[in-house]
Design an enzyme around this catalytic site. Structure first.
Site, short mmCIF file in Angstrom:
data_model
loop_
_atom_site.label_atom_id
_atom_site.label_comp_id
_atom_site.label_asym_id
_atom_site.label_seq_id
_atom_site.Cartn_x
_atom_site.Cartn_y
_atom_site.Cartn_z
N ALA A 56 3.61 -9.80 62.33
CA ALA A 56 5.03 -9.60 62.05
C ALA A 56 5.57 -8.33 62.72
CB ALA A 56 5.25 -9.52 60.55
N PHE A 57 4.70 -7.34 62.89
CA PHE A 57 5.13 -6.10 63.54
C PHE A 57 5.66 -6.38 64.95
CE2 PHE A 57 4.36 -2.17 65.95
CZ PHE A 57 4.92 -1.24 65.10
N GLU A 58 5.10 -7.39 65.60
CA GLU A 58 5.47 -7.70 66.99
C GLU A 58 6.70 -8.61 67.09
OE1 GLU A 58 2.12 -7.81 65.96
OE2 GLU A 58 1.74 -5.90 66.93
N VAL A 80 4.79 -14.38 57.91
CA VAL A 80 4.33 -14.37 56.52
C VAL A 80 3.55 -13.07 56.28
CG1 VAL A 80 2.96 -15.56 54.77
CG2 VAL A 80 4.11 -16.89 56.57
N ILE A 82 1.60 -10.98 53.34
CA ILE A 82 1.05 -11.08 51.98
C ILE A 82 0.46 -9.73 51.62
CG2 ILE A 82 -0.55 -12.29 50.46
CD1 ILE A 82 -0.37 -14.70 52.37
N THR A 86 -3.95 -2.44 51.16
CA THR A 86 -3.51 -1.23 51.86
C THR A 86 -1.99 -1.18 51.90
OG1 THR A 86 -3.38 -2.29 54.01
CG2 THR A 86 -5.53 -1.45 53.36
N HIS A 88 -0.19 -1.22 54.33
CA HIS A 88 0.32 -1.84 55.56
C HIS A 88 1.48 -2.80 55.29
CE1 HIS A 88 -3.23 -0.28 57.57
NE2 HIS A 88 -2.66 -0.61 58.70
N ARG A 127 7.12 -20.38 48.95
CA ARG A 127 8.22 -20.14 49.89
C ARG A 127 8.05 -20.87 51.22
NH1 ARG A 127 8.59 -13.65 48.54
NH2 ARG A 127 8.96 -13.97 46.32
N1 RBF Z 1 0.93 -9.29 60.12
C1 RBF Z 1 1.62 -10.26 59.45
O1 RBF Z 1 2.42 -10.98 60.07
N2 RBF Z 1 1.42 -10.47 58.11
C2 RBF Z 1 0.55 -9.70 57.37
O2 RBF Z 1 0.40 -9.95 56.16
C3 RBF Z 1 -0.16 -8.67 58.05
N3 RBF Z 1 -0.99 -7.87 57.35
C4 RBF Z 1 -1.66 -6.88 58.01
C5 RBF Z 1 -2.51 -6.03 57.28
C6 RBF Z 1 -3.18 -5.00 57.95
C7 RBF Z 1 -4.10 -4.12 57.15
C8 RBF Z 1 -3.01 -4.85 59.37
C9 RBF Z 1 -3.74 -3.75 60.10
C10 RBF Z 1 -2.18 -5.67 60.06
C11 RBF Z 1 -1.49 -6.71 59.41
N4 RBF Z 1 -0.64 -7.56 60.13
C12 RBF Z 1 0.06 -8.51 59.45
C13 RBF Z 1 -0.56 -7.49 61.60
C14 RBF Z 1 0.53 -6.58 62.14
O3 RBF Z 1 1.80 -7.20 61.98
C15 RBF Z 1 0.29 -6.33 63.64
O4 RBF Z 1 0.20 -7.55 64.33
C16 RBF Z 1 -0.99 -5.54 63.91
O5 RBF Z 1 -1.01 -4.35 63.16
C17 RBF Z 1 -1.16 -5.20 65.40
O6 RBF Z 1 -0.06 -4.47 65.89
#
Ligand code: RBF
Length: 157
Positions: A56-58, A80, A82, A86, A88, A127
């Site tokens: 999701a970060f991307e 999504v 969840i 942590t 994060h 959802r």
């Molecule tokens: N990306 C999601 O789209 N959903 C998540 O629930 C999710 N949980 C993550 C939990 C941790 C501990 C980490 C390190 C990353 C998670 N990411 C999740 C990935 C994040 O959006 C991203 O793709 C990565 O951190 C790489 O930049």
């Protein structure tokens, strides 16, 4: 009183769907809902393009780059999150949400916000196509409506 509102007609428009592959079991259901909603409202399947990214970060970066091509009338952002053990979850949800909002301000097309933030697996199930509907479908319909609304507002001037 005049009431200007968008219609739910998707025909003749091109849509991008941006999906985070993280939790893809649920993400795939969001895409299914979004695609089905677009097609049921008149979009051609060949006018829908799916872009997948790692998490999701991307999503915002991909969504902005997709919008910059000017090849799409709207972008449906799906993912999504969840909550885990942590912090994060909070950081990533905030960045994804802010980033999609910033994309709305930067580009002149609608972005649908279909990133679900769930406390647990039950909420993700609810959802992504069960008790609470399908948030992918809702985000796609929002984009269809906004495409029409923005066009109508343009037509007023
Ligand atoms: N990306 C999601 O789209 N959903 C998540 O629930 C999710 N949980 C993550 C939990 C941790 C501990 C980490 C390190 C990353 C998670 N990411 C999740 C990935 C994040 O959006 C991203 O793709 C990565 O951190 C790489 O930049």
């Amino acid at each position: 009183m005049k009431n200007v509102q968008g219609s739910l007609i998707a025909s003749g428009r091109k849509f991008a769907i941006v999906l985070s592959r993280w939790n893809e079991f649920f993400g795939d259901q969001l895409v299914k809902g979004a695609k089905s909603a677009l097609i049921r409202h008149g979009a051609k399947e060949s006018d829908i393009t799916l872009f997948t990214c790692p998490g999701a970060f991307e999503i915002p970066q991909v969504a902005r780059r997709v919008a910059a091509t000017k090849k799409f009338d709207g972008v449906v952002c799906l993912g999504v999150l969840i909550r885990g053990a942590t912090p994060h979850f909070d950081y990533i949800s905030a960045e994804a949400t802010k980033g999609i909002g910033a994309a709305c301000n930067e580009f002149d097309i609608p972005f649908g916000y279909g990133v679900i933030t769930c406390e647990n697996l039950d909420q993700a199930i609810e959802r992504s196509g069960s008790k609470a509907g399908n948030k992918g479908e809702e985000a796609a319909l929002c984009v269809v409506e906004m495409c029409s609304l923005l066009e109508k507002i343009d037509g007023l001037v």
